[in-house]
Each structure stands twice: as C-alpha cells, then as structure tokens.
Design a protein around this motif. Structure first.
Motif, mmCIF file in Angstrom:
data_model
loop_
_atom_site.group_PDB
_atom_site.id
_atom_site.type_symbol
_atom_site.label_atom_id
_atom_site.label_comp_id
_atom_site.label_asym_id
_atom_site.label_seq_id
_atom_site.Cartn_x
_atom_site.Cartn_y
_atom_site.Cartn_z
ATOM 1 N N VAL A 70 0.845 -1.162 0.202
ATOM 2 C CA VAL A 70 -0.031 0.074 -0.008
ATOM 3 C C VAL A 70 1.032 1.285 0.099
ATOM 4 O O VAL A 70 0.547 2.392 -0.776
ATOM 5 C CB VAL A 70 -0.993 0.040 0.868
ATOM 6 N N ASP A 71 1.920 1.115 0.836
ATOM 7 C CA ASP A 71 2.945 2.284 0.810
ATOM 8 C C ASP A 71 3.317 2.886 -0.564
ATOM 9 O O ASP A 71 3.589 3.826 -0.977
ATOM 10 C CB ASP A 71 4.107 2.171 1.782
ATOM 11 N N GLU A 74 0.686 4.141 -2.735
ATOM 12 C CA GLU A 74 0.495 5.824 -2.601
ATOM 13 C C GLU A 74 1.676 6.548 -2.825
ATOM 14 O O GLU A 74 1.396 7.921 -2.674
ATOM 15 C CB GLU A 74 -0.064 5.737 -1.142
ATOM 16 N N GLU A 75 2.842 5.923 -2.673
ATOM 17 C CA GLU A 75 3.943 6.972 -2.911
ATOM 18 C C GLU A 75 4.273 6.978 -4.528
ATOM 19 O O GLU A 75 5.287 7.520 -4.734
ATOM 20 C CB GLU A 75 5.116 6.332 -1.831
ATOM 21 N N ASN A 76 3.606 6.129 -5.213
ATOM 22 C CA ASN A 76 3.895 5.975 -6.630
ATOM 23 C C ASN A 76 5.187 5.627 -6.847
ATOM 24 O O ASN A 76 6.074 6.061 -7.891
ATOM 25 C CB ASN A 76 3.595 7.418 -7.252
ATOM 26 N N SER A 233 -7.364 6.342 3.198
ATOM 27 C CA SER A 233 -6.086 6.798 2.218
ATOM 28 C C SER A 233 -5.627 8.058 2.741
ATOM 29 O O SER A 233 -4.415 8.628 2.508
ATOM 30 C CB SER A 233 -6.572 6.685 0.531
ATOM 31 N N ARG A 236 -3.672 8.429 5.882
ATOM 32 C CA ARG A 236 -2.423 7.772 5.710
ATOM 33 C C ARG A 236 -1.432 8.904 4.748
ATOM 34 O O ARG A 236 -0.327 9.164 5.345
ATOM 35 C CB ARG A 236 -2.490 6.447 4.697
ATOM 36 N N ASN A 237 -2.117 9.642 3.702
ATOM 37 C CA ASN A 237 -1.135 10.449 3.040
ATOM 38 C C ASN A 237 -0.767 11.647 3.960
ATOM 39 O O ASN A 237 0.122 12.441 3.646
ATOM 40 C CB ASN A 237 -2.102 10.942 1.739
#
Length: 254
Positions: A70-71, A74-76, A233, A236-237
């Motif tokens: 997931v990390d 979300e960090e692409n 999400s 988290r961001n």
C-alpha cells in the motif's frame, strides 16, 4: 505468460548446479516457477523455518507485506511496487502451501484458483452474458458494475446483515470505515445514525467520555464517506506529510 518465460529464465549465479532447483527451472511460467519454489521451501527438505509455519503464524507477515505494498502504491514507487507485490504474492503462496499440508481439511492452490475464477465470472453476469442474451455486449458504468458485484456477493453469501463478514481482526479505524460504507448503501439510509444513539450520551458535559471521542471520529468517517472521500487513504497521506515535516524540523533543530 508464454513458454518464453521458461526459456529466458536464468537461475541466480552460483545456483545452476543445485538439483533441487530443477523443477523451478522446468516450470512453464513465471507464476508456476514461484509456486514450485515456495512448495519446495515449505515442505520437508526445504527451509526448516518455512516448514513449521502455520496459517496463523504467517498472518503477521501477510499484514506487514500488504501495508508495505500500500505504501509503494500511494507513494507511486514503481520499483518498490515490483518488489512488494512479489512479497505479497509470496505470502499468498505460502498460505496456500500450508493449506495443502493440513491434516484434517487440505486443499490445493488449484481449488483456490478455480473458486476465484467462478467468483469472477458469476459476479460479472453482463460481461459474461451468453452470446444470444439481450444483455450481451451492453455497456455498464463503473457504479453499475459495483452494484451488481455487491448484489451477487450478498446473494452468494446469504448474509442477514449488511455488516456481516466485516473482519474483526482489522484495526478499529478501517473497520469503522467499512461499516459506515456498507451501511450507507443499505436501504435504510438512517441506519447508522440510529445505531449510534446512546442512552448515556451527554452532549452538554464539559468532560467528554471515551465514547464521545469515538463518536466524533465515527461522524467524521460518515461525512467523508458521504462526500466520496477515502478517509483511510486521506489519513495515511496526511500522516506522511506530517512525518516528513517532523523529520525536517528535527534536522533544522540540530
């Protein structure tokens, strides 16, 4: 994958003369190669640690690898996704290898895959409608597809409650978000509001109780869901931004 995946694969340098790896080299696809290797490690003659693992002892690793993937998403982090998705696949294959060895109710990865294929077909009735069906080739919106999926899931599992099947093992925050989202799609739109009513609630109290704080969080989650915000999400961001700022402030203070 095609046969070329088998033809092109080369073992890491120094391991070419290990006969235990012959089934790995001979596997027809990259996915089958991975499954074969995990099976070797999880069985007698493989890795002692892997061999003694159970479905339960592997759960911690499964959760950690899931969050690490997931990390990267979300960090692409595309390179990180390549690695973490592999680790996530490894955990699924290890779980399947353990299931296959169970003394009382063993089942194979093939059975798991066949069940998954059946599920994907039956939950997409319009996509896989018979050629002579009136709905064959009919275009659907993403929202319509999701609604059909949920309807088929409800029918297959014969659920008596909209919240049935929500895991109690997950953290309180994601569990709350799941409950709110499920209930929001129920026929009774006020169901969640009614469920939150407490006889001991004291809105005028200057000393909030733990339940008061929890209710505030639930209301925020409910509002976010109503506004179409993925609150997990988003949180988290936002935490990543806060963490980065903490590090920057700590560096500046030195």
């Amino acid at each position: 994958m095609t046969e070329s995946a088998h033809d092109d694969y080369q073992l890491p340098a120094g391991f070419e003369r290990c006969s235990k790896l012959d089934p790995v080299v001979q596997a027809p696809t990259a996915l089958e190669r991975t499954r074969v290797l995990v099976t070797i490690l999880a069985n007698p003659g493989g890795c002692p640690w892997d061999e003694k693992q159970t479905n339960t002892t592997l759960l911690k690793n499964l959760l950690e690898e899931t969050y690490e993937f997931v990390d990267t998403v979300e960090e692409n982090d595309r390179e990180g996704m390549r690695e973490e998705l592999g680790d996530l696949l490894m955990q699924s294959l290890y779980q399947a290898a353990v299931c296959e060895k169970d003394a009382t109710d063993p089942f194979t990865l093939d059975e798991v895959c066949d069940r998954l294929v059946d599920k994907l077909i039956t939950r997409h009735p319009n996509v896989f409608a018979p050629d002579d069906d009136a709905n064959a080739g009919k275009e659907e919106s993403a929202e319509e597809v999701l609604a059909t999926w949920n309807q088929m899931k409800q029918r297959e599992k014969r659920r008596k409650s909209v919240i049935e099947g929500i895991s109690h093992a997950q953290g309180a925050f994601p569990r709350a978000a799941k409950i709110v989202h499920r209930v929001a799609k129920a026929d009774d739109s006020e169901l969640f509001v009614k469920a939150m009513l407490r006889a001991d609630a004291n809105e005028d109290s200057s000393q909030p109780t733990p339940d008061d704080y929890a209710d505030q969080i639930l209301r925020v989650i409910q509002q976010a869901d109503a506004d179409g915000v993925d609150i997990e999400s988003a949180l988290r961001n936002r935490l990543r931004e806060v963490e980065q700022r903490i590090v920057e402030l700590e560096s500046g203070a030195r």
